[in-house]
Motif scaffolding. Structure first.
Motif, PDB file in Angstrom:
ATOM      1  N   SER A 476       0.827  -1.211   0.000  1.00  0.00           N
ATOM      2  CA  SER A 476       0.000   0.000   0.000  1.00  0.00           C
ATOM      3  C   SER A 476       0.863   1.264   0.000  1.00  0.00           C
ATOM      4  CB  SER A 476      -0.937   0.008   1.205  1.00  0.00           C
ATOM      5  OG  SER A 476      -0.206   0.128   2.414  1.00  0.00           O
ATOM      6  N   THR A 477       2.155   1.121   0.269  1.00  0.00           N
ATOM      7  CA  THR A 477       3.057   2.260   0.198  1.00  0.00           C
ATOM      8  C   THR A 477       3.807   2.215  -1.128  1.00  0.00           C
ATOM      9  OG1 THR A 477       4.824   1.022   1.292  1.00  0.00           O
ATOM     10  CG2 THR A 477       3.362   2.318   2.695  1.00  0.00           C
ATOM     11  N   ARG A 478       4.343   3.360  -1.532  1.00  0.00           N
ATOM     12  CA  ARG A 478       5.004   3.381  -2.834  1.00  0.00           C
ATOM     13  C   ARG A 478       6.022   4.506  -2.881  1.00  0.00           C
ATOM     14  NH1 ARG A 478       2.730   7.323  -6.420  1.00  0.00           N
ATOM     15  NH2 ARG A 478       0.930   8.340  -5.503  1.00  0.00           N
ATOM     16  N   TRP A 479       6.852   4.403  -3.927  1.00  0.00           N
ATOM     17  CA  TRP A 479       7.794   5.467  -4.256  1.00  0.00           C
ATOM     18  C   TRP A 479       7.378   6.065  -5.587  1.00  0.00           C
ATOM     19  CZ3 TRP A 479      10.638   5.191  -8.780  1.00  0.00           C
ATOM     20  CH2 TRP A 479      11.540   6.256  -8.998  1.00  0.00           C
ATOM     21  N   GLU A 480       7.524   7.379  -5.715  1.00  0.00           N
ATOM     22  CA  GLU A 480       7.193   8.040  -6.980  1.00  0.00           C
ATOM     23  C   GLU A 480       8.194   9.161  -7.231  1.00  0.00           C
ATOM     24  OE1 GLU A 480       3.771  10.873  -9.013  1.00  0.00           O
ATOM     25  OE2 GLU A 480       3.243   9.629  -7.286  1.00  0.00           O
ATOM     26  N   SER A 481       8.586   9.269  -8.520  1.00  0.00           N
ATOM     27  CA  SER A 481       9.533  10.313  -8.896  1.00  0.00           C
ATOM     28  C   SER A 481       8.799  11.493  -9.513  1.00  0.00           C
ATOM     29  CB  SER A 481      10.532   9.763  -9.915  1.00  0.00           C
ATOM     30  OG  SER A 481       9.934   9.693 -11.197  1.00  0.00           O
ATOM     31  N   ALA A 482       9.552  12.513  -9.824  1.00  0.00           N
ATOM     32  CA  ALA A 482       9.018  13.624 -10.616  1.00  0.00           C
ATOM     33  C   ALA A 482       8.751  13.143 -12.038  1.00  0.00           C
ATOM     34  CB  ALA A 482      10.014  14.777 -10.629  1.00  0.00           C
ATOM     35  N   ALA A 562       5.411   5.293 -19.036  1.00  0.00           N
ATOM     36  CA  ALA A 562       4.284   4.882 -19.870  1.00  0.00           C
ATOM     37  C   ALA A 562       3.152   5.896 -19.832  1.00  0.00           C
ATOM     38  CB  ALA A 562       3.763   3.521 -19.419  1.00  0.00           C
ATOM     39  N   THR A 563       3.214   6.852 -18.926  1.00  0.00           N
ATOM     40  CA  THR A 563       2.174   7.880 -18.805  1.00  0.00           C
ATOM     41  C   THR A 563       2.861   9.231 -18.609  1.00  0.00           C
ATOM     42  OG1 THR A 563       2.005   7.836 -16.395  1.00  0.00           O
ATOM     43  CG2 THR A 563       0.739   6.168 -17.612  1.00  0.00           C
ATOM     44  N   THR A 564       2.071  10.258 -18.377  1.00  0.00           N
ATOM     45  CA  THR A 564       2.634  11.593 -18.115  1.00  0.00           C
ATOM     46  C   THR A 564       3.021  11.769 -16.657  1.00  0.00           C
ATOM     47  OG1 THR A 564       0.409  12.475 -17.748  1.00  0.00           O
ATOM     48  CG2 THR A 564       1.326  12.630 -19.987  1.00  0.00           C
ATOM     49  N   PHE A 565       2.681  10.770 -15.818  1.00  0.00           N
ATOM     50  CA  PHE A 565       3.039  10.850 -14.409  1.00  0.00           C
ATOM     51  C   PHE A 565       4.483  10.399 -14.225  1.00  0.00           C
ATOM     52  CE2 PHE A 565      -1.538  10.051 -14.628  1.00  0.00           C
ATOM     53  CZ  PHE A 565      -2.012  11.155 -13.940  1.00  0.00           C
ATOM     54  N   GLY A 566       4.950  10.492 -12.984  1.00  0.00           N
ATOM     55  CA  GLY A 566       6.311  10.073 -12.699  1.00  0.00           C
ATOM     56  C   GLY A 566       6.451   8.563 -12.637  1.00  0.00           C
ATOM     57  N   HIS A 567       7.685   8.084 -12.552  1.00  0.00           N
ATOM     58  CA  HIS A 567       7.945   6.665 -12.308  1.00  0.00           C
ATOM     59  C   HIS A 567       7.412   6.325 -10.921  1.00  0.00           C
ATOM     60  CE1 HIS A 567      10.754   6.335 -15.773  1.00  0.00           C
ATOM     61  NE2 HIS A 567      10.986   7.610 -15.487  1.00  0.00           N
ATOM     62  N   SER A 568       6.785   5.175 -10.788  1.00  0.00           N
ATOM     63  CA  SER A 568       6.129   4.854  -9.523  1.00  0.00           C
ATOM     64  C   SER A 568       6.197   3.359  -9.267  1.00  0.00           C
ATOM     65  CB  SER A 568       4.678   5.326  -9.553  1.00  0.00           C
ATOM     66  OG  SER A 568       4.034   5.050  -8.334  1.00  0.00           O
ATOM     67  N   ILE A 569       6.656   2.965  -8.067  1.00  0.00           N
ATOM     68  CA  ILE A 569       6.818   1.553  -7.724  1.00  0.00           C
ATOM     69  C   ILE A 569       6.204   1.296  -6.346  1.00  0.00           C
ATOM     70  CG2 ILE A 569       8.471  -0.315  -7.322  1.00  0.00           C
ATOM     71  CD1 ILE A 569      10.477   1.170  -9.029  1.00  0.00           C
ATOM     72  N   PHE A 570       5.364   0.258  -6.257  1.00  0.00           N
ATOM     73  CA  PHE A 570       4.834  -0.166  -4.964  1.00  0.00           C
ATOM     74  C   PHE A 570       5.868  -0.994  -4.191  1.00  0.00           C
ATOM     75  CE2 PHE A 570       0.478   0.524  -6.730  1.00  0.00           C
ATOM     76  CZ  PHE A 570       0.022   1.341  -5.720  1.00  0.00           C
ATOM     77  N   GLU A 571       6.426  -2.015  -4.876  1.00  0.00           N
ATOM     78  CA  GLU A 571       7.389  -2.886  -4.215  1.00  0.00           C
ATOM     79  C   GLU A 571       8.499  -3.278  -5.182  1.00  0.00           C
ATOM     80  OE1 GLU A 571       7.740  -4.407  -0.927  1.00  0.00           O
ATOM     81  OE2 GLU A 571       6.557  -2.603  -0.578  1.00  0.00           O
ATOM     82  N   PHE A 572       9.726  -3.235  -4.687  1.00  0.00           N
ATOM     83  CA  PHE A 572      10.896  -3.717  -5.408  1.00  0.00           C
ATOM     84  C   PHE A 572      11.440  -4.879  -4.581  1.00  0.00           C
ATOM     85  CE2 PHE A 572      15.304  -3.866  -6.722  1.00  0.00           C
ATOM     86  CZ  PHE A 572      15.304  -3.484  -8.053  1.00  0.00           C
ATOM     87  N   GLU A 573      11.222  -6.101  -5.078  1.00  0.00           N
ATOM     88  CA  GLU A 573      11.547  -7.302  -4.303  1.00  0.00           C
ATOM     89  C   GLU A 573      12.722  -8.035  -4.949  1.00  0.00           C
ATOM     90  OE1 GLU A 573       7.864  -9.384  -4.443  1.00  0.00           O
ATOM     91  OE2 GLU A 573       6.813  -7.959  -3.150  1.00  0.00           O
ATOM     92  N   VAL A 574      13.613  -8.530  -4.119  1.00  0.00           N
ATOM     93  CA  VAL A 574      14.799  -9.241  -4.595  1.00  0.00           C
ATOM     94  C   VAL A 574      14.846 -10.594  -3.897  1.00  0.00           C
ATOM     95  CG1 VAL A 574      17.306  -9.189  -4.839  1.00  0.00           C
ATOM     96  CG2 VAL A 574      16.000  -7.047  -4.907  1.00  0.00           C
ATOM     97  N   TYR A 575      14.967 -11.667  -4.672  1.00  0.00           N
ATOM     98  CA  TYR A 575      14.959 -13.015  -4.112  1.00  0.00           C
ATOM     99  C   TYR A 575      16.279 -13.713  -4.376  1.00  0.00           C
ATOM    100  CZ  TYR A 575      10.097 -12.051  -3.392  1.00  0.00           C
ATOM    101  OH  TYR A 575       8.936 -11.476  -2.968  1.00  0.00           O
ATOM    102  N   ALA A 576      16.808 -14.324  -3.313  1.00  0.00           N
ATOM    103  CA  ALA A 576      18.116 -14.961  -3.376  1.00  0.00           C
ATOM    104  C   ALA A 576      17.964 -16.422  -3.805  1.00  0.00           C
ATOM    105  CB  ALA A 576      18.802 -14.897  -2.025  1.00  0.00           C
TER     106      ALA A 576
END
Length: 576
Positions: A476-482, A562-576
């Motif tokens: 439910s949390t995310r990161w977004e750029s300009a 892909a849109t006029t909005f900024g880059h936006s990511i909910f989760e960046f997951e890394v699996y070993a």
């Protein structure tokens, strides 16, 4: 179980017979429980499938085929021919099929690879040409995946009546026995209920339109008639006919196990039943043997139009050049209100196939189908007990699709590919927004330790949440750029690890182009390229890394949005 066995041993050691009987019963029940659980397949969900853009900018693509040696060929309605190698090749036009008439539903309709294509390079296409003719022709594919136009052999040709009529049908497919299946539409204008015109085509035993034709091509470029077709050849019957009574059989597919044929027939668009007959409906038909599937007299589960009978059909139409008495109608396998339903492949799971992303065993024995209007996919279990069979959602991400028009399984990897038409019905070029997508089954590959949890993320953010919220395990949390390009994030995993996969869960505004690089032990590099995505599709994207190096630092660079909005990511997951 060992702990329980010890407790039972203490409790019942004075009565060995009682102990042995109890434990034997418990063991049997436990094994049965495990066996039942293993046999119950997990129903896949949308996040189990990853969509990848294989090719974009295709001009009105109609049908495609994938060869056993890893090449893909696409035909375009107005004659363009694309061919390239799936692994590392680029989608380019390599030829033009000559003499294609591209008006309304006329055009280059379909393609099929010869069963021995890798050896002989023979390819078959169906197209309409000037002069009201429809042809099935064989060409030889050249070394650059183009066509030798001088090699054309016209295998079969028929008159399609007034030029630029609708309902051309037009699918090609080879069965297990080397027979070529050809679907043809009734070649008449659309109508909501009973139509008189198809009596001269679909209901005519002496006409090749509104049919499923079955022939056996010869090496010389001709054909023979296989045993088991609907009619012997005479003055009122065409021997090429395997199935008759179709309105617009747009797609045909074949079960690789049973060799049964499955046809999606696009029906009338009447929204309700009337005194004249039933409402319009699309059909899925199962052709286990030759037969008459009813149109224009009968639709659906043998529902007749007024004045007709499914078991006693007489064609007294003035334009009928064939027999008056027709075979009794066979009912559809499945029906739905008119929405341009098309039959896709039948999946047969092969445990020996080592492809990482093949469809799971859950879909074994299921017919995949979809409708053009919504581009939503479904499956039917062919061995199911229900009649009619029960349709089940096939949870593919087809968001923003512009008309799914063909679907095929790669014969080697068993991965599913879907072709997007790219515009509305039946119009002319140029549109150039057709696309080919691949859907990889990623299943539960994101199970296990997500080593991005606790990582330190640095980089720009304009959202209320700080950048590290994309690695907090909370979707439910995310990161977004300009709203600018490029943007860069540095992810410090704190401990170096061999990376098996990276999963990105996107906001609706996602990066359509991005890279992910890895550095062994320094936030300043040097950097190894791990992911170079040129056509991201959003939602959830899994990238298999399987690194032999251990990386502590990852660098994500969003190159295009892909849109006029900024880059936006909910989760960046890394699996070993």
């Amino acid at each position: 179980m060992n702990t329980l066995k010890h407790l039972l041993d203490v409790r019942f050691r004075k009565n060995n017979n009682l102990y042995n009987s109890f434990f034997l019963l418990f063991s049997i029940l436990t094994l049965n429980l495990f066996a039942t659980s293993a046999a119950t397949a997990q129903v896949p969900v949308a996040s189990d499938f990853q969509r990848t853009t294989v090719a974009a900018g295709l001009d009105l693509p109609m049908e495609f085929e994938i060869s056993k040696d890893g090449r893909v060929f696409v035909v375009s309605k107005c004659g363009k021919f694309y061919g390239w190698k799936l692994n590392g090749g680029s989608a380019i036009q390599t030829a033009t099929v000559p003499n294609v008439r591209c008006v309304f539903e006329d055009g280059l309709l379909s393609i099929a690879l010869d069963p021995n294509f890798v050896q002989n390079n023979f390819i078959y296409v169906q197209y309409t040409s000037p002069g009201s003719k429809t042809r099935v022709s064989r060409f030889t594919v050249t070394a650059n995946n183009g066509l030798d136009n001088a090699s054309e052999k016209i295998v079969l040709e028929w008159i399609t009546g007034n030029e630029a009529h609708g309902h051309m049908g037009g699918s090609l497919k080879f069965d297990k026995n080397g027979n070529l299946l050809i679907t043809t539409g009734d070649n008449t204008a659309a109508s909501g209920y009973f139509a008189t015109g198809p009596q001269a085509t679909s209901g005519n035993t002496n006409d090749l339109r509104g049919k499923v034709l079955r022939i056996t091509p010869t090496a010389a470029g001709g054909y023979t008639i296989p045993a088991g077709n609907l009619f012997p050849a005479d003055s009122t019957h065409r021997a090429e006919i395997y199935g008759m009574g179709f309105r617009n059989p747009f797609r045909i597919n074949i079960d690789p196990l049973t060799n049964f044929y499955y046809v999606g027939d696009i029906g009338p668009d009447a929204s309700a039943a009337s005194a004249e007959g039933p409402m319009g409906m699309d059909e899925l038909n199962e052709l286990k043997e030759a037969g008459n599937y009813g149109w224009p007299y009968i639709v659906g589960f043998n529902q007749p139009y007024a004045g007709f009978n499914a078991t006693n059909i007489t064609n007294n139409f003035a334009g009928n050049t064939g027999a008056k008495v027709l075979p009794p109608a066979k009912p559809a396998m499945w029906t739905i209100m008119h929405r341009a339903t098309m039959a896709g492949p039948v999946y047969r799971f092969n445990a020996a196939n080592t492809s990482e992303f093949k469809l799971p065993n859950y879909y074994d024995g299921r017919l995949i189908y979809w409708d053009f209007n919504s581009s939503k996919f479904f499956t039917i279990k062919l061995a199911g007990a229900a009649t009619p069979p029960v349709a089940e959602d096939f949870p593919l991400n087809t968001g923003n699709f512009q008309g799914a028009i063909d679907a095929e399984l790669d014969p080697t990897t068993q991965q599913l590919y879907v072709l997007q038409w790219g515009s509305g019905c039946c119009d002319k070029e140029p549109f150039n927004n057709g696309a080919l997508y691949r859907f990889d089954y990623i299943g539960d590959r994101d199970n296990g330790p997500n080593i991005a949890l606790g990582a330190v993320v640095t980089g720009p953010s304009v959202a209320a949440n700080i950048p590290s919220n994309m690695v907090d395990g909370n979707p439910s949390t995310r990161w977004e750029s300009a709203s600018t390009d490029p943007v860069e994030l540095l992810i410090d995993l704190r401990t170096a690890a061999n990376i098996a996969s990276i999963v990105i869960k996107w906001e609706a505004a996602f990066s359509s182009r991005y890279t992910i690089q890895g550095s062994v032990d320094s936030p300043n590099g040097p950097w190894d390229m791990l992911v170079d995505e040129k056509a991201g599709a959003g939602a959830t994207e899994l990238k298999m890394i399987n690194s032999t190096k251990k990386y502590r630092y990852l660098r994500y660079v969003g190159l295009a949005r892909a849109t006029t909005f900024g880059h936006s990511i909910f989760e960046f997951e890394v699996y070993a």
